[in-house]
Write an enzyme that holds these catalytic residues in place. Structure first.
Site: not given
Ligand SMILES: Cc1cc2nc3c(=O)[nH]c(=O)nc-3n(C[C@H](O)[C@H](O)[C@H](O)COP(=O)(O)OP(=O)(O)OC[C@H]3O[C@@H](n4cnc5c(N)ncnc54)[C@H](O)[C@@H]3O)c2cc1C
Length: 308
Positions: A132, A164, A185, A227
């Site tokens: 993450d 991000q 991701r 999303t």
């Protein structure tokens, strides 16, 4: 809405309320919409149920920012158990890990060693570790650690990172990660960042999310697109179909308990969906952040409370 949002952020840091909620039946019952439960067995039960609905899972053992090396090793032990259980039960699941939970703030070398051993374990069992992305203070070190682990022959392909869209630097990072063949991701980003490093306006974040999503779709690697936003889904699926990109070449990722209607619809339309399933006793701050993200969920929970 901004007042409610900051109220929930403040509540997420309130220790007495946290203690009460984590130890009360009502708290546990309310949080069950977004959190699988306290135990590994709860996470596996939910993962099986999600798999049966045609969706993959990523398991998150809740917790961040450990304060001792022993705590970091304990957190890693849970993930090692998960990797064995995922393989034994043949679940369509992988794990999501935060480097601060592996001791990043105590020692980057410690976090790298622990994450590296998790990735080797995942590699040996045919699974995958998603690291993450946390706040921008640790973006560079997180990228460096992921690159070094990915370069190891016993880990290659079994580790991925998160990018991000709210960060200015992300386009350059996506270009480099695509060149390295590291799975990404893509998310919009969940931390409070200063305007020097991140787009302050949501519309700019959305535009960048679509731009970076298209760059990922065109690359040969398999990537994940986070999303719950129908406009993002529409833009990216349209780009994929216009460019002849197979729906099996990428996946959408969403949170457990959020937009289950959209999750199901995408599966019916032939897209891959992965559900982020958090579990563990450290659920309170995570739960409050979900309410802060979308205060309307409070009404939703209140309406459904007596129907659980
Ligand atoms: C699988 C997964 C992994 C993630 N990993 C990271 C990470 O590593 N680092 C990080 O910084 N962030 C991470 N996030 C958080 C992510 O950055 C934020 O949740 C982001 O705002 C999600 O963007 P969005 O397009 O869903 O929603 P937003 O742009 O916040 O909202 C757009 C629309 O989506 C819908 N929506 C959004 N949230 C909800 C909700 N709770 N309930 C109902 N509808 C909703 C609404 O229609 C809303 O108008 C992750 C999220 C997921 C799902």
């Amino acid at each position: 809405m901004p007042i409610l949002r900051s109220t929930f952020i403040a509540l997420s840091r309130n220790r007495p309320l946290r203690h009460f909620c984590e130890n009360s039946r009502i708290g546990v019952r309310l949080s069950s919409r977004f959190i699988a439960g306290m135990q590994i067995s709860d996470a596996l039960r939910v993962a099986e149920a999600v798999n049966q609905q045609g969706m993959a899972v990523t398991l998150d053992s809740l917790g961040e920012s450990v304060t001792s090396e022993a705590e970091a090793h304990l957190a890693a032990d849970i993930y090692h158990q998960l990797l064995d259980l995922i393989a034994a039960r043949k679940l369509n699941a992988n794990i999501s890990v935060k480097l601060t939970q592996m001791g990043l703030e105590l020692s980057p070398a410690l976090a790298e060693t622990i994450a590296g051993s998790l990735v080797q374990h995942a590699h040996a069992t045919g699974s995958f570790v998603r690291i993450d992305m946390e706040d921008s203070k640790v973006t560079q070190i997180t990228l460096d650690i992921v690159r070094r682990i990915h370069a190891h022959p016993d880990s290659r392909g079994s580790i991925g990172i998160v990018i991000q869209a709210y960060l200015f630097r992300s386009q350059a990072d996506v270009e480099q990660l695509n060149a390295d063949g590291i799975r990404v991701r893509l998310c919009k980003g969940a931390y409070k960042e200063p305007p020097e490093v991140a787009f302050p306006r949501k519309s700019d974040v959305d535009t960048n999310f679509i731009r970076l999503g298209c760059m990922l779709l065109e690359s040969p690697s398999f990537h994940g697109l986070v999303t719950h936003d129908e406009a993002m889904v529409k833009a990216l699926t349209a780009f994929a179909s216009e460019h002849g990109i197979d729906p099996g070449h990428f996946e959408f990722q969403m949170l457990y308990g959020v937009r289950r209607d959209l999750q199901r619809r995408l599966v019916q339309e032939g897209y891959k969906v992965r559900v982020y399933v958090p579990f563990g006793s450290d659920w309170y701050p995570y739960f409050m952040r979900r309410l802060a993200e979308r205060p309307a969920n409070v009404l939703f929970l209140a309406r459904n409370f007596f129907r659980f």
